[in-house]
Motif scaffolding. Structure first.
Motif, PDB file in Angstrom:
ATOM      1  N   ARG A 414       0.836  -1.211   0.000  1.00 27.54           N
ATOM      2  CA  ARG A 414       0.000   0.000   0.000  1.00 27.54           C
ATOM      3  C   ARG A 414       0.870   1.260   0.000  1.00 27.54           C
ATOM      4  NH1 ARG A 414      -4.789   2.017   2.329  1.00 27.54           N
ATOM      5  NH2 ARG A 414      -4.949   4.160   1.535  1.00 27.54           N
ATOM      6  N   LEU A 415       1.952   1.259   0.788  1.00 31.95           N
ATOM      7  CA  LEU A 415       2.837   2.416   0.818  1.00 31.95           C
ATOM      8  C   LEU A 415       3.523   2.623  -0.533  1.00 31.95           C
ATOM      9  CD1 LEU A 415       4.445   1.925   4.341  1.00 31.95           C
ATOM     10  CD2 LEU A 415       2.922   3.764   3.642  1.00 31.95           C
ATOM     11  N   GLU A 416       3.896   1.539  -1.171  1.00 28.87           N
ATOM     12  CA  GLU A 416       4.488   1.651  -2.503  1.00 28.87           C
ATOM     13  C   GLU A 416       3.481   2.239  -3.496  1.00 28.87           C
ATOM     14  OE1 GLU A 416       6.577  -1.233  -5.870  1.00 28.87           O
ATOM     15  OE2 GLU A 416       6.121  -2.019  -3.883  1.00 28.87           O
ATOM     16  N   GLN A 417       2.222   1.851  -3.328  1.00 28.68           N
ATOM     17  CA  GLN A 417       1.166   2.396  -4.184  1.00 28.68           C
ATOM     18  C   GLN A 417       0.980   3.894  -3.936  1.00 28.68           C
ATOM     19  OE1 GLN A 417      -2.576   0.416  -3.661  1.00 28.68           O
ATOM     20  NE2 GLN A 417      -3.699   1.811  -4.969  1.00 28.68           N
ATOM     21  N   GLU A 418       1.018   4.310  -2.676  1.00 31.45           N
ATOM     22  CA  GLU A 418       0.863   5.726  -2.355  1.00 31.45           C
ATOM     23  C   GLU A 418       2.048   6.553  -2.847  1.00 31.45           C
ATOM     24  OE1 GLU A 418      -1.701   7.229  -1.192  1.00 31.45           O
ATOM     25  OE2 GLU A 418      -2.893   5.431  -0.791  1.00 31.45           O
ATOM     26  N   LEU A 419       3.246   5.952  -2.822  1.00 35.75           N
ATOM     27  CA  LEU A 419       4.422   6.652  -3.325  1.00 35.75           C
ATOM     28  C   LEU A 419       4.282   6.956  -4.806  1.00 35.75           C
ATOM     29  CD1 LEU A 419       7.303   7.669  -2.622  1.00 35.75           C
ATOM     30  CD2 LEU A 419       8.143   5.398  -3.267  1.00 35.75           C
ATOM     31  N   GLY A 420       3.598   6.050  -5.513  1.00 34.77           N
ATOM     32  CA  GLY A 420       3.315   6.298  -6.922  1.00 34.77           C
ATOM     33  C   GLY A 420       4.367   5.743  -7.855  1.00 34.77           C
ATOM     34  N   MET A 430       3.810  11.766   0.053  1.00 31.32           N
ATOM     35  CA  MET A 430       3.955  10.951   1.252  1.00 31.32           C
ATOM     36  C   MET A 430       3.686  11.759   2.515  1.00 31.32           C
ATOM     37  SD  MET A 430       4.355   8.024   0.091  1.00 31.32           S
ATOM     38  CE  MET A 430       4.606   7.148   1.630  1.00 31.32           C
ATOM     39  N   GLN A 431       4.016  13.038   2.498  1.00 28.15           N
ATOM     40  CA  GLN A 431       3.700  13.884   3.655  1.00 28.15           C
ATOM     41  C   GLN A 431       2.196  14.025   3.830  1.00 28.15           C
ATOM     42  OE1 GLN A 431       5.919  17.425   2.652  1.00 28.15           O
ATOM     43  NE2 GLN A 431       7.708  16.803   3.852  1.00 28.15           N
ATOM     44  N   GLU A 432       1.469  14.234   2.733  1.00 26.27           N
ATOM     45  CA  GLU A 432       0.012  14.361   2.803  1.00 26.27           C
ATOM     46  C   GLU A 432      -0.632  13.049   3.243  1.00 26.27           C
ATOM     47  OE1 GLU A 432      -1.113  15.664  -1.052  1.00 26.27           O
ATOM     48  OE2 GLU A 432      -0.167  17.643  -0.844  1.00 26.27           O
ATOM     49  N   PHE A 433      -0.114  11.929   2.716  1.00 25.67           N
ATOM     50  CA  PHE A 433      -0.688  10.641   3.108  1.00 25.67           C
ATOM     51  C   PHE A 433      -0.438  10.367   4.588  1.00 25.67           C
ATOM     52  CE2 PHE A 433      -0.130   6.010   3.657  1.00 25.67           C
ATOM     53  CZ  PHE A 433      -1.434   5.621   3.408  1.00 25.67           C
ATOM     54  N   ALA A 434       0.783  10.658   5.076  1.00 24.57           N
ATOM     55  CA  ALA A 434       1.109  10.437   6.490  1.00 24.57           C
ATOM     56  C   ALA A 434       0.238  11.311   7.384  1.00 24.57           C
ATOM     57  CB  ALA A 434       2.588  10.715   6.739  1.00 24.57           C
ATOM     58  N   ALA A 435      -0.036  12.541   6.946  1.00 23.99           N
ATOM     59  CA  ALA A 435      -0.907  13.428   7.731  1.00 23.99           C
ATOM     60  C   ALA A 435      -2.307  12.855   7.829  1.00 23.99           C
ATOM     61  CB  ALA A 435      -0.937  14.815   7.092  1.00 23.99           C
ATOM     62  N   HIS A 463       5.805  12.288   8.351  1.00 27.99           N
ATOM     63  CA  HIS A 463       4.932  13.326   8.917  1.00 27.99           C
ATOM     64  C   HIS A 463       5.694  14.367   9.730  1.00 27.99           C
ATOM     65  CE1 HIS A 463       1.263  15.191  10.290  1.00 27.99           C
ATOM     66  NE2 HIS A 463       1.608  15.008  11.556  1.00 27.99           N
ATOM     67  N   GLU A 464       6.772  13.949  10.413  1.00 25.21           N
ATOM     68  CA  GLU A 464       7.440  14.849  11.351  1.00 25.21           C
ATOM     69  C   GLU A 464       8.848  15.266  10.910  1.00 25.21           C
ATOM     70  OE1 GLU A 464       7.535  12.759  15.023  1.00 25.21           O
ATOM     71  OE2 GLU A 464       5.377  12.391  15.082  1.00 25.21           O
ATOM     72  N   LYS A 465       9.520  14.430  10.151  1.00 24.43           N
ATOM     73  CA  LYS A 465      10.931  14.661   9.875  1.00 24.43           C
ATOM     74  C   LYS A 465      11.142  15.492   8.606  1.00 24.43           C
ATOM     75  CE  LYS A 465      12.359  12.297  13.406  1.00 24.43           C
ATOM     76  NZ  LYS A 465      13.012  12.979  14.545  1.00 24.43           N
ATOM     77  N   ASN A 466      12.280  16.181   8.578  1.00 31.54           N
ATOM     78  CA  ASN A 466      12.688  16.919   7.395  1.00 31.54           C
ATOM     79  C   ASN A 466      13.492  16.010   6.468  1.00 31.54           C
ATOM     80  OD1 ASN A 466      11.615  19.420   8.371  1.00 31.54           O
ATOM     81  ND2 ASN A 466      13.420  19.606   9.711  1.00 31.54           N
ATOM     82  N   ILE A 467      13.757  16.498   5.261  1.00 34.67           N
ATOM     83  CA  ILE A 467      14.530  15.708   4.311  1.00 34.67           C
ATOM     84  C   ILE A 467      15.918  15.396   4.870  1.00 34.67           C
ATOM     85  CG2 ILE A 467      15.604  15.723   2.022  1.00 34.67           C
ATOM     86  CD1 ILE A 467      12.619  15.217   2.027  1.00 34.67           C
ATOM     87  N   ALA A 468      16.508  16.331   5.591  1.00 32.17           N
ATOM     88  CA  ALA A 468      17.840  16.108   6.159  1.00 32.17           C
ATOM     89  C   ALA A 468      17.841  15.000   7.207  1.00 32.17           C
ATOM     90  CB  ALA A 468      18.373  17.399   6.768  1.00 32.17           C
ATOM     91  N   ASP A 469      16.653  14.585   7.682  1.00 26.29           N
ATOM     92  CA  ASP A 469      16.551  13.515   8.666  1.00 26.29           C
ATOM     93  C   ASP A 469      16.326  12.150   8.026  1.00 26.29           C
ATOM     94  OD1 ASP A 469      16.755  15.319  10.836  1.00 26.29           O
ATOM     95  OD2 ASP A 469      14.633  15.845  10.600  1.00 26.29           O
ATOM     96  N   MET A 470      16.176  12.096   6.699  1.00 32.18           N
ATOM     97  CA  MET A 470      15.948  10.822   6.025  1.00 32.18           C
ATOM     98  C   MET A 470      17.127   9.877   6.255  1.00 32.18           C
ATOM     99  SD  MET A 470      12.986  10.778   4.633  1.00 32.18           S
ATOM    100  CE  MET A 470      12.039  11.991   5.556  1.00 32.18           C
ATOM    101  N   PRO A 471      16.890   8.573   6.305  1.00 32.20           N
ATOM    102  CA  PRO A 471      17.949   7.625   6.665  1.00 32.20           C
ATOM    103  C   PRO A 471      19.127   7.605   5.697  1.00 32.20           C
ATOM    104  CG  PRO A 471      15.954   6.474   5.953  1.00 32.20           C
ATOM    105  CD  PRO A 471      15.585   7.903   6.121  1.00 32.20           C
ATOM    106  N   TYR A 472      18.930   8.104   4.486  1.00 28.41           N
ATOM    107  CA  TYR A 472      20.001   8.100   3.499  1.00 28.41           C
ATOM    108  C   TYR A 472      20.791   9.400   3.463  1.00 28.41           C
ATOM    109  CZ  TYR A 472      16.463  10.765   0.913  1.00 28.41           C
ATOM    110  OH  TYR A 472      15.528  11.692   0.542  1.00 28.41           O
TER     111      TYR A 472
END
Length: 532
Positions: A414-420, A430-435, A463-472
């Protein structure tokens, strides 16, 4: 009389010289050819030329050349600007934040200063000038093939692994040059060169019979070892050119491990050597030595020594006597400790006074032609595609190290589907879906909270993290800055590598790969190897 013969290596394809790693899906590589590897390359060539097959150990010449007094010393990268062989930077060397000033803490009168940090890696050193040298590397994603055992070819036709097996190879990129040295008696070096020839092609490292490992090897004419100024005074600084494997000493206690060097110097010279007893007189790190022996098809026992780049100060009491300088030279190039034939225990004098960083050189004093707008656009697209591939590798590594909850397959789909299916607008989607999922206690909401990367839930990332907080982000910034940071700056990409890592397509590449790999792992655990 001891002479030196350079062994020059050019990588014709990517090369994997397996190193210790921390991820089961990643095979890391060393960024140099160790003396053990060099000896193996030349020994294989000798066996082939002399047609010794499996009876090499019965040949007197083979044993004398490869298990005798020759020293096969590591091949470090060559500075592309000057053609000089690099050294491992001493652990006492630090640079300022703006990289304009370099200082060596081993030297008397040099104090710790704020804003300075240690340098690491390789540098070409000459007349007090250090030129940092980088080794270009690649990371390539591979898929395991279980259909090779039953010869069904199902995975080859499907283009994917039924068991969801993936792994990554880090490799030294093709087109780079390295240089090692063989030290020994003139007649032995001449004999070795006569049998092996001056130039040949070989295969080295892991997966050397597939797409990796092809190298061109050149042996130079043996030469006398260059003379150095005779040491003077009571204080002498020595650098480990290669790792040291002492016969005695306590692992973790550098002074006790260096005692063998002091003993060797006192035995060969008039004596009076001891470790300097003052603050910051030893800068050392441990090294884990781990070798794979192809002929045995097994690893050697792992050993602990002192790493190349270790530097320390010695005190010489009683003054320098006749013959001391030559005896010191002999100890330096014959080496100390165990496995000296493989290049371990090589020592060199070190003078870090007045060191400085080299300015960037203009090649042939000709400035490169300014790239046009279209050329920059194409180059930026190629660079971004390279970064995207590295980010996908991070995703596969994270899936391997994280625990995916049971029953997560549907949620990941489902998450892969929402990512598009397109990267444009992926971050906002993904931010809108998480909200919209915030506070919901649905199975999908629970899974978004339960699936974690680096201890942070998917819901928090979106929902809460910025791009700079992404695991990569931080890993990509650190790795790619050293690899392609200069290219991004030259192309005029806004904010360089960091700017690219903030783009939708990088975000999309990581999470699309993460959802897919995690879904396969969940399917494998739920159905005993059946892919979702």
């Amino acid at each position: 009389m001891m002479q030196a013969m350079n062994i020059r290596i050019k990588t014709l394809s990517p090369v994997i010289l397996s190193a210790l790693g921390h991820a089961s899906v990643m095979t890391a590589t060393h960024d140099f050819f160790s003396g053990s590897v060099l000896r193996g390359i030349l020994a294989a060539r000798f066996i082939e030329k002399q047609k010794l097959d499996k009876m090499a150990h019965t040949d007197a010449d083979f044993m004398r050349l490869f298990y005798g007094d020759l020293r096969f010393v590591d091949a470090y990268p060559v500075d592309p600007e000057t053609g000089a062989r690099a050294i491992v930077l001493p652990f006492s060397v630090q640079r300022s934040k703006d990289e304009r000033e370099i200082r060596d803490l081993l030297q008397k009168g040099t104090e710790l200063a704020p804003g300075f940090k240690g340098m690491k890696g390789f540098a070409a050193a000459a007349d007090g000038v250090l030129r940092p040298v980088k080794v270009r590397k690649n990371i390539t994603l591979h898929m395991s093939r279980t259909d090779l055992k039953d010869d069904s070819g199902m995975e080859r036709l499907a283009g994917k692994s039924r068991s969801s097996g993936i792994y990554n190879y880090e490799s030294i990129a093709a087109g780079q040059r390295f240089e090692g040295v063989i030290y020994g008696a003139a007649e032995l070096l001449a004999q070795l060169r006569d049998v092996l020839g001056t130039q040949f092609t070989c295969y080295a490292g892991r997966s050397k019979y597939t797409q990796y490992g092809q190298c061109e090897v050149t042996l130079t004419q043996p030469q006398d070892i260059p003379e150095e100024d005779a040491p003077q005074g009571e204080r002498l600084c020595i650098r480990l050119e290669t790792p040291l494997l002492p016969r005695t000493g306590i692992p973790g206690d550098a002074a006790s491990m260096l005692a063998e060097i002091v003993t060797a110097l006192n035995e060969k010279t008039s004596g009076g050597f001891s470790l300097f007893e003052e603050p910051r007189s030893i800068f050392a790190k441990e090294a884990e030595i781990d070798n794979f022996v192809g002929q045995w098809c097994m690893k050697r026992p792992r050993e602990t020594g002192l790493a190349a780049g270790t530097v320390f100060a010695l005190e010489k009491a009683g003054g320098w006597q006749d013959g001391d300088a030559e005896a010191l030279r002999t100890v330096l190039y014959e080496g100390v400790g165990r496995r000296r034939a493989e290049g371990f225990g090589q020592l060199r004098l070190w003078d870090g006074r007045d060191i400085r960083r080299a300015e960037k050189m203009e090649r042939n004093d000709v400035k490169p032609r300014e790239l046009g707008a279209e050329a920059k656009k194409i180059a930026a697209a190629i660079l971004t595609a390279h970064i995207v591939e590295q980010i996908r590798v991070f995703a596969s590594m994270d899936v391997e190290t994280e625990l995916i909850p049971s029953g997560a397959r549907h949620a990941l789909s489902r998450l892969e589907q929402e990512l598009g299916t397109r990267s444009d607008g992926a971050i906002s989607r993904m931010q809108e879906f998480a909200a919209s999922m915030q506070g919901k206690k649905t199975p999908l909401g629970k899974m978004m909270t339960g699936i974690r990367v680096n201890g942070i839930s998917l819901l928090a990332y979106f929902h809460e993290k910025n791009i700079a907080d992404m695991p990569y982000f931080l890993r990509g910034k650190e790795l790619l800055r050293s690899e392609v940071g200069d290219i991004a700056d030259e192309l005029g990409i806004a904010h360089g590598i960091e700017g690219i890592l903030r783009e939708d397509q990088v975000f999309y590449a990581y999470w699309n790969a993460f959802f897919r790999f995690a879904r396969k792992q969940a399917g494998r655990s739920e159905e005993g190897g059946t892919e979702a």
